[in-house]
Design a protein around this motif. Structure first.
Motif, short mmCIF file in Angstrom:
data_model
loop_
_atom_site.label_atom_id
_atom_site.label_comp_id
_atom_site.label_asym_id
_atom_site.label_seq_id
_atom_site.Cartn_x
_atom_site.Cartn_y
_atom_site.Cartn_z
N ARG A 1 -27.39 41.25 1.03
CA ARG A 1 -26.08 41.09 0.40
C ARG A 1 -24.97 41.73 1.24
O ARG A 1 -23.86 41.21 1.33
CB ARG A 1 -26.09 41.70 -0.99
CG ARG A 1 -26.96 40.93 -1.97
CD ARG A 1 -27.11 41.71 -3.25
NE ARG A 1 -28.08 41.08 -4.13
CZ ARG A 1 -28.79 41.73 -5.03
NH1 ARG A 1 -28.63 43.03 -5.17
NH2 ARG A 1 -29.65 41.10 -5.78
N SER B 1 -21.78 39.66 2.53
CA SER B 1 -20.42 40.08 2.17
C SER B 1 -19.57 40.28 3.42
O SER B 1 -18.40 39.88 3.46
CB SER B 1 -20.47 41.38 1.36
OG SER B 1 -21.13 41.18 0.14
N HIS C 1 -22.06 33.94 -0.39
CA HIS C 1 -21.32 35.06 -0.97
C HIS C 1 -21.19 34.91 -2.49
O HIS C 1 -21.20 35.90 -3.22
CB HIS C 1 -19.93 35.17 -0.34
CG HIS C 1 -19.18 36.39 -0.76
ND1 HIS C 1 -19.61 37.66 -0.46
CD2 HIS C 1 -18.06 36.55 -1.50
CE1 HIS C 1 -18.78 38.54 -0.96
NE2 HIS C 1 -17.82 37.90 -1.60
N ASN D 1 -24.17 36.27 -3.93
CA ASN D 1 -24.10 37.72 -3.79
C ASN D 1 -23.28 38.34 -4.92
O ASN D 1 -23.68 39.32 -5.56
CB ASN D 1 -23.48 38.04 -2.43
CG ASN D 1 -23.44 39.53 -2.15
OD1 ASN D 1 -24.22 40.29 -2.69
ND2 ASN D 1 -22.53 39.93 -1.30
#
Length: 1006
Positions: free
Chosen positions: A201, A205, A248, A251
């Motif tokens: 993650r 990001s 994302h 995420n």
């Protein structure tokens, strides 16, 4: 929770297939440069078909495109050694194999994936991204046929190669981390799974932020490293860009779910807003993630008791099902999402109806079959679906319904040793749900009823530790205890209430057992079992044993599933599973035999269950001290005091007002100008934390076992009617009560070794803000500023003179000098710069010089050292603070020294002032040399400093940040070794003289 994470992984795997490109250029050279128009035309045709194969979400159509492309490209590779053509050939093979897996035809996928791997290895070698992707997909194939050994081998090989060839922020490395996370989730190691998923993650990001900065990744250096080899495939650039937001979005949704599980609604809603911004401009991200978003929202509104909105979001799942019904891969995920959402809402009947109407293919995930067996199995996401565990869940539920005395029935008849890990986990979860539901004690309930609840919780506590010690890695234990903190808070509060009502000491002892049992998990393993477990090699094998045990359990479950299935190749799959079972069992038995002593210690739950009450009370009587153990919950702080002759316990409210009080206090005292802001807070803090025990602690030294924010709290500053506590109490700290009774040991050859680097002005990094503001010019240096220091070298020189010790000072002191000379000193003294990494504590650093030519010493490197020091003085900034984890405490540099073998640490709770730190440390060592105990010596040195310092330098910032974690024992110095030598010499001479006399007497009478 497993479902959402694994669905995220599957989505990540789908994304991965779109990036069939390399970050490493092919290693072969082009021997032939084909110029034939026919060749070029055929290659362009194959290339176009490759694009269709990779970009098509319909995997059946993707297979068809790839199969048309293959004979074309296979003809071309016979005519040339061009690396581009061979790379395209390998990529088409891979895409066909991957597409077959997308339609559950794993047998058909194998020859294409294996051929692609062979081409990659032959022409480009291991250091080629497509090689790692082939290995990864082959691991899925081996899982499908039940060859778990080869599944693991390929998965781990793929990950190792990816870590080798990918940059640390490469999106492909993120997918590698995701695959490893899913693997560890599957075998039950939740902590490792979470760790790998978090790494994935973080990269996603980071890449998304780069994407937001520019729509053209080729203009950004970081993105160039990811995309520099896809210039052969310009049409794929857009696909690459659209996948960054999609990844994302997953995420953000997973982070939102994390907050939702903890009922942190503000943080959850913030993540929802972030998710909406991501999908607003990206339709692909919206399509792939909206089902999970609907499920999250349905659960959120259920938790805030808005059933209308919750139902509306469930209906949105139904509507989305209709929209994607023609796309098999979408519809299956939608159905799974709906079932799991219904289960979370407690609507089991509706979930069963959906489940019964769902036609599950032979290769489909069967996790949701357990929805038929009670919420427990569903919440565990079907991870443990053995028949015996399911049977136990059903029978236990019936016991509750019959209102029988099930607590006695369980605690009397159940032996944790007789249970397999998955069965113990099922039982513990059942108990947890039941305890939470009944733990809210009221006046209507009898003491007898509350007593039974505590008996049940104590049974849960012991079973949980038993399961952790026998089957969990250290990281998994910490995560488990972190999750259990709320239920421990309820149990400790209830025990405190009963203790105040009955004065029954059994309740008090249970509170101490529970509080201490879930503190400092990793330190207890590395310190309390030092003699056996300090060997890192043996520790790694303990971890291997646990992983093998989980794998064996996983295979047994899979075999049961296959035997219940009607698959055509059932017998072959079961045979492969049996072979894997035999192989892993043999490995396990070999490790168990080889490391039997290590495993016996590692698997001993009594180290965490048994509380050494008698030893602690003996220690307190000897030292005229009180021990205060704090357990910081979400709503209450429980403070338990053990005095030489009594017990006292209080449950202290910990609402927004109290949290603000403690938070403001901690923030203000670490600022040079914060003294005036804390005068009222000093008294309020005392009233909150210590006033209930003022009569008990009067005239005694204090041993504090902190928790939560109290790890950053210097109790010396708290003010009672007689002034600050430092005026009439010596104070020491410890991570766990069990560590108090661990005897200090030192086989060091030297009494003292001090390290003080010299930092030139060229090394300086300016720090702005309040930490850089000092009150007087001579005191204008902070050991957090990474600039020149005036007093660190004098501090070490003066200290070394006290003990005739060694000094390592100046520009020549570096990391290697410290590592070579830190193993054999009773006192280890570091006066230098340090930086704490609150996000990743393993990377907190000690700086020997702040430039690119010298490496810092990281906390994770300290953890691997074996130090013999009885005392470490960390005369640098913030060495006692860092990331706090429930269940394990503060992850600081001081803790790293503790784990490395230093029993006592003098550490700093905020940026250390250069000059005042020198005065206090040298004064401390003078008093230690004179025979005072460590806590007494540190207290007296601070008092001496306050006597001589000018008023403006008596602020807490300058002196209160240095604290001792450890014991208050004195250290013998001076002529100790000479005295021992003289005694030994006298003893030997006496023996010789007596022997001579006896011989003469025998001769005379002979």
């Amino acid at each position: 929770m497993y479902t959402k994470l694994l669905l995220s992984l599957l989505t990540g795997a789908t994304i991965t297939c779109l990036f069939t490109t390399c970050t490493t250029n092919p290693s072969i050279t082009n021997k032939t440069q084909p110029k034939s128009p026919t060749f070029d035309s055929n290659y362009a045709r194959a290339y176009d078909l490759l694009i269709k194969t990779a970009d098509n979400f319909n995997k059946r159509e993707s297979v068809d495109s790839g199969l048309i492309a293959l004979p074309i490209i296979e003809n071309l590779v016979t005519q040339t050694d061009d690396s581009t053509v061979w790379a395209t050939y390998a990529e088409i093979l891979f895409e066909v194999g991957y597409a077959y897996q997308g339609i559950d035809m794993y047998d058909s996928s194998y020859p294409y994936l294996q051929k692609s791997l062979d081409v990659c290895l032959e022409h480009f070698g291991e250091d080629y991204l497509l090689t790692t992707m082939c290995l990864n997909k082959l691991s899925f194939y081996y899982y499908s046929i039940g060859d778990m050994a080869k599944e693991r081998e390929n998965l781990f090989r793929s990950f190792r190669l990816r870590r080798k060839i990918c940059d640390s922020v490469d999106i492909y490395l993120a997918y590698g981390y995701g695959n490893m996370g899913a693997y560890y989730y599957e075998i039950g190691d939740i902590a490792k799974g979470s760790m790998f998923m978090q790494k994935a993650r973080n990269i996603i990001s980071y890449q998304y932020q780069l994407y937001r900065q520019t729509q053209n990744p080729l203009t950004n250096d970081s993105m160039k490293r990811v995309t520099h080899y896809i210039n052969r495939f310009p049409k794929w650039k857009n696909t690459f860009l659209t996948n960054i937001p999609r990844a994302h979005a997953w995420n953000v949704l997973n982070a939102a779910w994390h907050y939702l599980e903890k009922d942190n609604f503000i943080a959850y809603l913030n993540k929802v807003e972030e998710y909406k911004q991501v999908i607003e401009k990206d339709s692909i991200a919206r399509i792939f993630t909206k089902l999970s978003y609907f499920g999250n929202q349905a659960e959120y509104f259920r938790r805030i008791n808005n059933s209308q909105q919750s139902t509306a979001y469930l209906d949105s799942i139904n509507q989305h099902l209709v929209l994607v019904s023609e796309k098999k891969e979408y519809s299956q995920e939608a159905i799974k999402t709906k079932i799991y959402t219904l289960i979370r809402r407690g609507n089991l009947e509706a979930a069963k109806n959906v489940l019964d109407s769902w036609q599950i293919s032979q290769n489909e995930d069967k996790r949701f079959l357990l929805a038929k067996y009670f919420l427990l199995s569903a919440e565990l996401d079907g991870h443990t679906n053995s028949e015996k565990a399911i049977s136990f869940c059903d029978s236990s539920y019936q016991l509750i319904l019959s209102k029988d005395n099930y607590i006695k029935l369980l605690t009397r008849n159940l032996n944790w040793d007789d249970l397999k890990p998955n069965e113990a986990q099922q039982i513990l979860y059942f108990l947890k749900v039941e305890i939470i539901a009944k733990m809210q004690w009221t006046q209507k309930q009898t003491i007898s009823y509350a007593d039974k609840l505590l008996d049940l919780f104590d049974f849960y506590h012991k079973g949980s530790i038993f399961l952790q010690e026998r089957n969990f890695t250290t990281e998994s234990k910490i995560l488990s205890d972190e999750t259990d903190y709320p239920i421990y808070e309820k149990a400790i509060r209830l025990a405190n209430t009963l203790y105040e009502k009955t004065r029954n000491q059994d309740y008090f002892i249970k509170m101490m057992q529970w509080s201490d049992g879930i503190k400092a998990i990793s330190l207890k393993k590395s310190i309390l079992n030092t003699k056996i477990l300090n060997d890192r090699y043996e520790l790694e094998n303990v971890s291997s044993v646990m992983e093998l045990e989980s794998m064996i359990e996983r295979i047994k479950i899979r075999i049961k599933d296959e035997k219940r299935d009607s698959a055509v190749r059932k017998d072959e799959i079961i045979k492969n599973l049996d072979n894997s079972l035999v192989e892993y069992t043999a490995q396990l038995e070999e490790l168990r035999e080889k490391f039997s002593q290590t495993l016996q210690v590692a698997y001993n739950p009594n180290d965490r269950i048994d509380y050494p009450m008698e030893k602690i009370r003996t220690l307190l009587k000897q030292k005229k001290a009180c021990l205060i153990d704090y357990f910081v919950g979400d709503e209450f702080i429980n403070a338990s005091v053990i005095a030489p002759d009594t017990f006292v316990s209080r449950s202290i409210p910990y609402g927004p007002e109290q949290k603000k009080l403690l938070g403001d206090f901690v923030e203000n005292i670490r600022k040079p100008g914060g003294s005036s802001l804390t005068q009222t807070q000093d008294k309020e803090g005392y009233q909150m934390l210590l006033s209930p025990f003022k009569d008990v602690i009067a005239g005694k030294s204090l041993i504090i076992i902190p928790d939560g924010i109290l790890y950053r709290f210097p109790f010396e500053l708290l003010t009672d009617d007689q002034g600050r506590l430092i005026d009439h109490h010596s104070i020491q700290y410890e991570y766990s009560a069990q560590m108090l009774i661990k005897e200090a040991f030192s086989t060091a050859d030297f009494s003292y070794s001090g390290f003080a680097p010299e930092y030139s002005s060229n090394d300086k990094v300016n720090v702005t803000g309040e930490e850089a503001v000092m009150q007087e010019e001579i005191y204008n240096g902070a050991r957090a500023m990474l600039g020149p220091l005036q007093f660190n070298i004098p501090e070490v020189i003066e200290s070394a003179q006290l003990f005739n010790g060694r000094t390592f000072i100046g520009t020549k002191v570096d990391k290697q000098t410290f590592l070579n000379n830190s193993q054999d000193s009773r006192i280890l003294h570091l006066a230098m710069h340090a930086i704490t990494d609150d996000q990743n504590p393993d990377y907190s650093q000690l700086f020997f010089k702040h430039d690119s030519t010298q490496q810092p010493l990281y906390a994770y490197e300290l953890n691997e050292q074996h130090l013999k020091s009885e005392l470490a003085i960390l005369s640098a900034c913030n060495t006692g603070v860092g990331l706090y984890r429930r269940g394990d405490g503060v992850q600081s540099l001081a803790r790293a020294f503790k784990a490395a073998g230093c029993k006592n640490i003098v550490m700093s709770l905020w940026p250390a002032n250069d000059a005042s730190t020198k005065d206090i440390v040298v004064g401390f060592l003078k008093k230690l040399k004179a025979g005072m105990g460590k806590a007494d010596a540190l207290r007296q040195s601070k008092l001496d400093y306050l006597q001589t310092a000018p008023p403006e330098l008596k602020q807490p910032y300058y002196w209160a940040g240095l604290v001792l974690i450890g014991d208050n024992e004195a250290m013998e110095f001076g002529n100790k070794f000479l005295t021992k030598g003289i005694l030994i010499t006298i003893l030997l001479l006496s023996v010789i003289i007596i022997s001579i006399v006896m011989i003469r007497r025998r001769g005379h009478f002979g």
